[in-house]
Design an enzyme around this catalytic site. Sequence first.
Site, short mmCIF file in Angstrom:
data_model
loop_
_atom_site.label_atom_id
_atom_site.label_comp_id
_atom_site.label_asym_id
_atom_site.label_seq_id
_atom_site.Cartn_x
_atom_site.Cartn_y
_atom_site.Cartn_z
N SER D 72 -2.65 -1.64 -1.49
CA SER D 72 -1.90 -1.12 -2.63
C SER D 72 -2.60 -1.27 -3.97
O SER D 72 -2.15 -0.70 -4.97
CB SER D 72 -0.52 -1.79 -2.72
OG SER D 72 0.27 -1.42 -1.63
N LYS D 75 -3.31 1.88 -5.70
CA LYS D 75 -2.29 2.75 -6.29
C LYS D 75 -2.51 3.09 -7.76
O LYS D 75 -2.45 4.26 -8.14
CB LYS D 75 -0.90 2.14 -6.07
CG LYS D 75 -0.43 2.20 -4.62
CD LYS D 75 0.85 1.37 -4.42
CE LYS D 75 1.34 1.45 -2.98
NZ LYS D 75 2.47 0.53 -2.74
N TYR D 196 -3.56 8.94 1.95
CA TYR D 196 -2.94 7.68 1.50
C TYR D 196 -3.36 6.52 2.40
O TYR D 196 -3.77 5.46 1.94
CB TYR D 196 -1.43 7.83 1.46
CG TYR D 196 -0.71 6.55 1.14
CD1 TYR D 196 -0.73 6.03 -0.16
CD2 TYR D 196 -0.06 5.82 2.12
CE1 TYR D 196 -0.09 4.83 -0.46
CE2 TYR D 196 0.58 4.63 1.83
CZ TYR D 196 0.56 4.14 0.54
OH TYR D 196 1.19 2.95 0.25
N TYR D 248 5.83 -5.30 -7.71
CA TYR D 248 7.04 -4.99 -6.97
C TYR D 248 8.27 -5.62 -7.64
O TYR D 248 8.40 -5.55 -8.86
CB TYR D 248 6.92 -5.46 -5.51
CG TYR D 248 5.72 -4.92 -4.82
CD1 TYR D 248 5.45 -3.54 -4.83
CD2 TYR D 248 4.83 -5.75 -4.17
CE1 TYR D 248 4.33 -3.03 -4.18
CE2 TYR D 248 3.71 -5.24 -3.52
CZ TYR D 248 3.47 -3.88 -3.54
OH TYR D 248 2.38 -3.38 -2.91
N VAL D 266 -1.46 -5.90 0.22
CA VAL D 266 -1.24 -6.79 1.36
C VAL D 266 -2.53 -7.24 2.02
O VAL D 266 -2.50 -8.14 2.87
CB VAL D 266 -0.35 -6.15 2.44
CG1 VAL D 266 1.08 -6.00 1.95
CG2 VAL D 266 -0.91 -4.84 2.91
#
Lengths: 410, 410, 410, 410
Positions: D72, D75, D196, D248, D266
Amino acid sequence: MVRIEDDVQNPVTTALTDVLTTVRESTTDGEVADYIPELMLADPDHFGISAAGVLGRIYHAGDCTARFTIQSVSKPFVYALALSDLGADGVGARVGVEPSGEPFNAISLDERGRPANPMINAGAIVTTSLVTGSDKDERFERIRAQLSRFAGRELELDTAVFESEKATGHRNRALAELTLAAGVLGSGVDDATEPYFKQCSLLVDTTDLALMGATLANGGVHPLTGDRVVEEWVARDTLSLMLTCGMYDRSGDWIFRVGMPAKSGVGGGIVAVTPGQFGIGVFSPRLDRAGNSSRGVAALRMLSQHFGLHLLDHPQLPASPIEGILVRDEGESIIVRLRGEVNFVAAEQIVHEAIETVRRPADGILTLDFTSVTRVDQMAARLLLATVAEARANSFEIAFDDPSGVMFAG
Amino acid sequence: MVRIEDDVQNPVTTALTDVLTTVRESTTDGEVADYIPELMLADPDHFGISAAGVLGRIYHAGDCTARFTIQSVSKPFVYALALSDLGADGVGARVGVEPSGEPFNAISLDERGRPANPMINAGAIVTTSLVTGSDKDERFERIRAQLSRFAGRELELDTAVFESEKATGHRNRALAELTLAAGVLGSGVDDATEPYFKQCSLLVDTTDLALMGATLANGGVHPLTGDRVVEEWVARDTLSLMLTCGMYDRSGDWIFRVGMPAKSGVGGGIVAVTPGQFGIGVFSPRLDRAGNSSRGVAALRMLSQHFGLHLLDHPQLPASPIEGILVRDEGESIIVRLRGEVNFVAAEQIVHEAIETVRRPADGILTLDFTSVTRVDQMAARLLLATVAEARANSFEIAFDDPSGVMFAG
Amino acid sequence: MVRIEDDVQNPVTTALTDVLTTVRESTTDGEVADYIPELMLADPDHFGISAAGVLGRIYHAGDCTARFTIQSVSKPFVYALALSDLGADGVGARVGVEPSGEPFNAISLDERGRPANPMINAGAIVTTSLVTGSDKDERFERIRAQLSRFAGRELELDTAVFESEKATGHRNRALAELTLAAGVLGSGVDDATEPYFKQCSLLVDTTDLALMGATLANGGVHPLTGDRVVEEWVARDTLSLMLTCGMYDRSGDWIFRVGMPAKSGVGGGIVAVTPGQFGIGVFSPRLDRAGNSSRGVAALRMLSQHFGLHLLDHPQLPASPIEGILVRDEGESIIVRLRGEVNFVAAEQIVHEAIETVRRPADGILTLDFTSVTRVDQMAARLLLATVAEARANSFEIAFDDPSGVMFAG
Amino acid sequence: MVRIEDDVQNPVTTALTDVLTTVRESTTDGEVADYIPELMLADPDHFGISAAGVLGRIYHAGDCTARFTIQSVSKPFVYALALSDLGADGVGARVGVEPSGEPFNAISLDERGRPANPMINAGAIVTTSLVTGSDKDERFERIRAQLSRFAGRELELDTAVFESEKATGHRNRALAELTLAAGVLGSGVDDATEPYFKQCSLLVDTTDLALMGATLANGGVHPLTGDRVVEEWVARDTLSLMLTCGMYDRSGDWIFRVGMPAKSGVGGGIVAVTPGQFGIGVFSPRLDRAGNSSRGVAALRMLSQHFGLHLLDHPQLPASPIEGILVRDEGESIIVRLRGEVNFVAAEQIVHEAIETVRRPADGILTLDFTSVTRVDQMAARLLLATVAEARANSFEIAFDDPSGVMFAG
C-alpha cells in the site's frame, strides 16, 4: 398434464377480475425497471393474476399469458433446491435467515461473513453457488429443471435478458467476490454469477408463479403433476424465509398488511402463498420505490383483506367438536359424535366436556365417533390417546369409531 | 375469577413436564442478567412453563409461582394499547414495523426519524409515550391497568427494580431524547421513560404470561374473564409484530425453528402464541448472548417441534368435506352431507365435485347439509354463495340445511 | 491591554479587504442557522475578517465588531482546557482523536464507547464533562475564564441563546446519556450539557477568534497579554485535532484546499491558524450544507492560496546557509559565516560543504559565525554538535561565534 | 546515478542506529502478514531505516538492503500519477479525499459512489484505473516507470507475490466491481485490479522509500536525479492525502503522535515525509492490529519526538530579522541589515520596527540589506513591497540591497 381453464363465470374468477379492475384504476404509479434495456420493453399496462389451489384448479384474471423474466422470484425456489442438496445446516453455514432491514442489493454480511439472508442478492448468489453441479452449466441446468418442476412445465431462458444482466452485473459480481473472500461462496465467482443471472432470466407467466406457490402451499408436491418437488420441511423453511425476508425492506409492513409468505421480482412478478390452500401469481411491470410491483402489491393487499388470507387473522372458534351424544343400551354404551377438525382446543373440549363428564355415571363403553371428523392435529391426537390410556388404567373403556382413519393420519 | 388447576396426571401437564425435564438437563448455559443488582438476585435454576388455552384451561410444569419482572415482554402489550388509543396510522407515523436485524438497544431510526419497530427499546419508549395520559403517572396507571386486563389479575410494580432501572437507564433516556429530537416521541422525556421503566418492572409469573398470550390468541378476549381487552385487529397487528420482531436479531432464526409469534425479556420470561389455540409463558432467568432465556428458547423449540405448533407447518389436506351423498325421491332430492371446516379448498371441492357433478342429472333440489360442519371460511362462503346464485340463475335450486348457522357466522 | 488598530492603509488590511470584497460578490449562497430562533436574528450580510500575528498586531476588514455566539468554535479551546486538567492520557481514555467522516451530530462511539473525536458534539460534551469543576456552574465558569484568557478579554454569555439551546438540545442530551451509559462521560448529564450549551453561547467577535487562534499559533501564549494560557504541547495537540477533525465531514477537503488547522461554528464564525505566525477569525452567518460559513470558507481558501498559507506548501529551498568563508592568518583561521534559519538540511550543508571540505587543508581553528543566523533547529543543532565532537576527537578544533545564542536556544 | 553512502560515524547515522536499537528491544510484538504465503516468508527480525535529505544525502541503519513488496505504500505515488494524468478535478470526480475512520478494506462509497479516499483499497483501485493506459499492461508499465522515477532506479516486480495477490484478491475485485457499478472506475475490472496487484508487488528497500519520500519533500523533484517526477501541486496534494488518510483508521492518532505525512504497507514498509527536508523509509515486517509495521511506527514516533519533526511543533520565534541598523552620511543614509528567513511575522517586524520607526527622522534613503537573508515568504514580500510603494507615495525612498535575489525568488 392438463391445465383446467375455468369458465369465466366462475365466482373465484369473478373475484379476481374485480380486484384486477379496481387496482388497475386505483394504482397507476410505478415505473418499469430500466437498469437493462430489455426490461424497459415491458408493456407497463400488462396486469394479470392467477391463483392455483392445492387441488389443482387454476383461476385467472387479466394478462395471464404474458411472459416475463422471473428475476428475484426465483430466489426462494433456488434456496429450496440448495436446502434439498445440502440440508439446513449446510446452507445455514453459508447464509443467514435474518431480515436485514436493507434493500435488495445491500452488502449485509454478518460477523461470520454470511449474507443476512437468501433474499438479498448477496445471499441469493451464495445459495446459487451451493446448488450441486460440476460446473456453471450443470448448476444452471439443475436450477432450471427444478424451477420447471415447481412450475410443472419446462421453463426457458430469455437469452437477451441474460446477456444484458451479465454485461451490467458488476455489483452482483462484487457481491460474489466479497462472499468468496469471506469464505462462504460455494464455487468460483463466474460459476455462481452466471447461473444466477440465468435463473433470473427464466421466462414465466402468472400461471407458473401460481403453481410454484401452490407447490409450496401443498407441502412440496405439485398440485397437478403430483411430483414431490421438495420435502415438506424444505417447503416450510422456504415459506418461513419468504415470510420474513420476501419483500426486502418492506417485509415488516408486508406482514402487517398482507400476511402471506411472498416474493417479488423486478420483472414485475410476485408469488404469494396461503399455506395449505393455494398459490397466487401476479404480474404488472410498474414498480414502486422498493422495487416491488405496485399493482401486484395492491392486488395482494386487497385479496388478503377481502378474503381473510392473513396468516394471523383470528380464526373464530369453530362450533363445538361434539355434534351429539347418544346413550344406548340403558347407559352402558355412550356414543359421542365428533365433527370437524380436531385441534388441541377441540381435543381439550372433548376430554373435558365429553369424557370427563360422561365417565362418571357410565360403567360401559364410551365410543368416540370420528365419522364427521376431517382431521385430527398431532397435539390433539396425543391428548386424546393419553386420556384413553389413563381411562383404561382406571378400568374405563373408550373405543374409537374412525371409518376414515383420521385419528392416526397425522 | 378462578384459575383451574389441573390434575398433574393430565396428559398436557405430562407433556410440559417432559419438556421441562429434558431442557433442564440439556440446557445449562446462560447467565442471569446483571446490569442492575436486583436482577442478579434471581435464582438461576428457576424454570417454569404454563400454557393457557383459548377456552380457559391452564396447564403448568415447574416453577410457575415464581414472580419476575416482565421487562421487554411488556412491549407488544403496550404497543397494543397504543394501537387502541391512536389507531394504526397514528402509531405508524411515529414508529415503524420493520425488523432491523439489530440488538434491542440499537439506535435504529429510519429516514423519517422513526425507530425501526416497537420491539427495540427506542420504539418501545415511543409507543409508551403514545399511550394516552395527562402525565407520567396517569400514563403508567393506564399501562398497568391494561397489562392487568391481559393477565386477568392486578399486576404490581417491583419498586426496587424500577428505581434501579431508572438510576441506570442512561441509554434509554438517550433514546428518548433522540426520538424527541426527531419529532416522534409523544411526550417529554421523563413522561416516556419513567412509565417505560415502570412497565418493565411489573411482576408476573408464567401463568400471567400464558394468559396474556392466550388473550392475543383468542382475538383480544381474555379466555377466563371474557373481557375484550383489545379489538381483534389490534390482536392481529400485535401478533404480526411479535412474529417479525419479537426475538431481536434472532427473529429470523426464531421463525425457522419455532414459528410462533413471541416476545422475550431479560427478566427471563418469554410469551409465545399459537393463534386461535393458546398462549404459552416460560420463565428461566439464564439468558443467552442475544438476551433471550436459554431454557425458554429451548423449551419453546421443543414444544413447537413435538406438537407441530409452527405457523407454517404444512397442514395435511383434511379428509374430503363431503361425507356422503344421499339421493332421495327418485333423484329429485339430493342431499350432500358436508363435514369439518370448510375453507376455500374445501369449498372448491364442494362446488366442483358435488354441485357441478350432481346438477347435470338432477332437476330437483340439491341440499347442502352443514350439520357436521364446524366452520365456514369467509372466502369459502363467498364461493358457495356465488355458486348458488349462479345455479339459481340457471333455474337450479340449491338449499342449505345449516342447524348451527355456521354458513353465516364468519 | 491595548489593541493596536492599524491604519486602514496598511497593506495587510488592504489584502484582507480585497479578499472580503471579492468573496462578498462571488459567494452569495448559504442560509443562516435556523434551529433556534435566536440564531435566525443574525444579519446574513454581516461579514468580517480579523488576523492577529503572534507579535500582537491585529488587522481587520469588514464587520469586525459584530458579536455572535461562538458555538462549536469553542470545542478545541475547551478540549485544550480538558487536556490541561487531565493530561493527554486522561482525556484520551474518554474521547478519541480519529476523524469520523461523519456530520457534527453523529453518534460515533468506538468499540470502547468513546466518541470518535472532540469536534463532533458527542466528543465535545465529553470533553466539557472532563473539565474540573465541583458542579456545573463551577465547570462553566472555568470554561468561560479559560476561553476569555484565549481571547484576552472577559467573554460574556448570550442568555437568550443559551436558554434556547438548552430547551431544544434533546439530541445533545441524548449524546450525553449515551456517553454516560458507555462510561466515558466525566459527570452527570446536566453537569455536562448545561456548561456545553453555555460555552456555545459565549459572545465573540472576529478579533476574539483571531487572538484565540494566535494564542495557539504562539504555542499557548497570548500575543498581547503574554499570558501562558496552555502549555506548548496542549497547543500542538489542539492544532493537530483541528487539522484532522475541525471541519466535520469536509475535513479532508479542507486540508487539500486550505491546509490550516481550523474550526467552524453554526454561529457563522471560523478560527484558522498558521502555526508560528498568526490566527485568523472570520464571521459570516450564511452556512453551507455542511454547516460551515460559506463566505468564511471562501475567504480562508482565498487567503491560503494567495498568501501560501497551506501547511504543506513546498517551502522552496532557502539560499545556502553559508554566506561566506573567510580565510585568515595564512589559512590557520577559517571563519564560516552562516545565515538564516539552520534546519537539518542547512546543517547537513554546513557539515558537508563547510566543515568536511575545509578541514582537510586546515590545521588551525574553524569558526562558525552565527551572527546572521536567526534560529537553529533541534535536529540541526544535534548534527552540528555531534560533528564538532567528532572533529575534536580527531584533533580538529571548531569554534562557535554566536552572539545571539541561537545555537542553544532550542 | 551514484548513491552516497556515508561513513557510519556520521552523527545522523548514529541517531538512526540509536533509534533502531532502542525500538528493536522495546517493540517485539506484531505478526508478519499471512494472507498470502509469500509474505509469510519475510524474516520477522528484519528492521531497517533510511533517511534521504532533499539535497541528496542518505543515511542508513539496520537492514537497508532487504527487499520487500511495496504494497500500500504505492498508493500515494500512484495517486500522484493519476493527478498528473487527469488533474485534481478529474480524479476528484471519481474518488474523495475524506478520512473514513475505517479499515483499509472498507467499502466506503459516498453518496456519489466515490470511495472515501485513495488510501483505502477501493479508492486505490479507482486511482489505478484512472492512470492513462490503453490496456492493463500499458497502465502497469506507466505505474512501474513512475514509481521508479520516484525511487530513482528501475523497480522490479515480485512475480510470485503478484500471482498470489491476484489469486486471492476476491475482495479487491469486489471493490472494483462495486466502483464500476457506481460509475467511478476508469476502466474494466481486470484492467484496474491487475495493475493494482502488480503495483503492490513491486520490490523496494528502505533507500527507495526514503528517496520516494524525499522527492515529495522536495516538491516533486528527485534529490539525486534532479528529475521533476511530478508538479509541485501534485506533491502537495499527495502529502495532504498522506497526512489525513495515510495510516488507515489510526490516522488521527498518527497526527497526534508523529505528525508527518506517511503511508504504510502490509509488506512492512512505511514512508514518512518532513516537507522541505527529507523522506524516511522504514522496514520491519511485524505488523500491529491495524496492519502497520509495529517497529516502523515506534521508530517514526521516536524520531518525531527526539528531533521535533511534528508538522505542528511550535516553531520558536526566531531572533529578530533585524541584525543591525547603520546610520551613515549624517543620518541621510540608513542601512537596515536583515537576516534569516523573512516570513510574514518577520516582515511585520521589519515594517513596524525598522521602516515606520526610522522613516520619521530620516529624509534620505533607507536601504534594506538582504545579504544575510536566506528566504522571503510570498506574504512577507507582498507586505514589504506594499510598504515600499506606500513610502514612495509619501516621498520616502526605500532601496533594496539583495545580492542573492531572495526578495523576488518566491
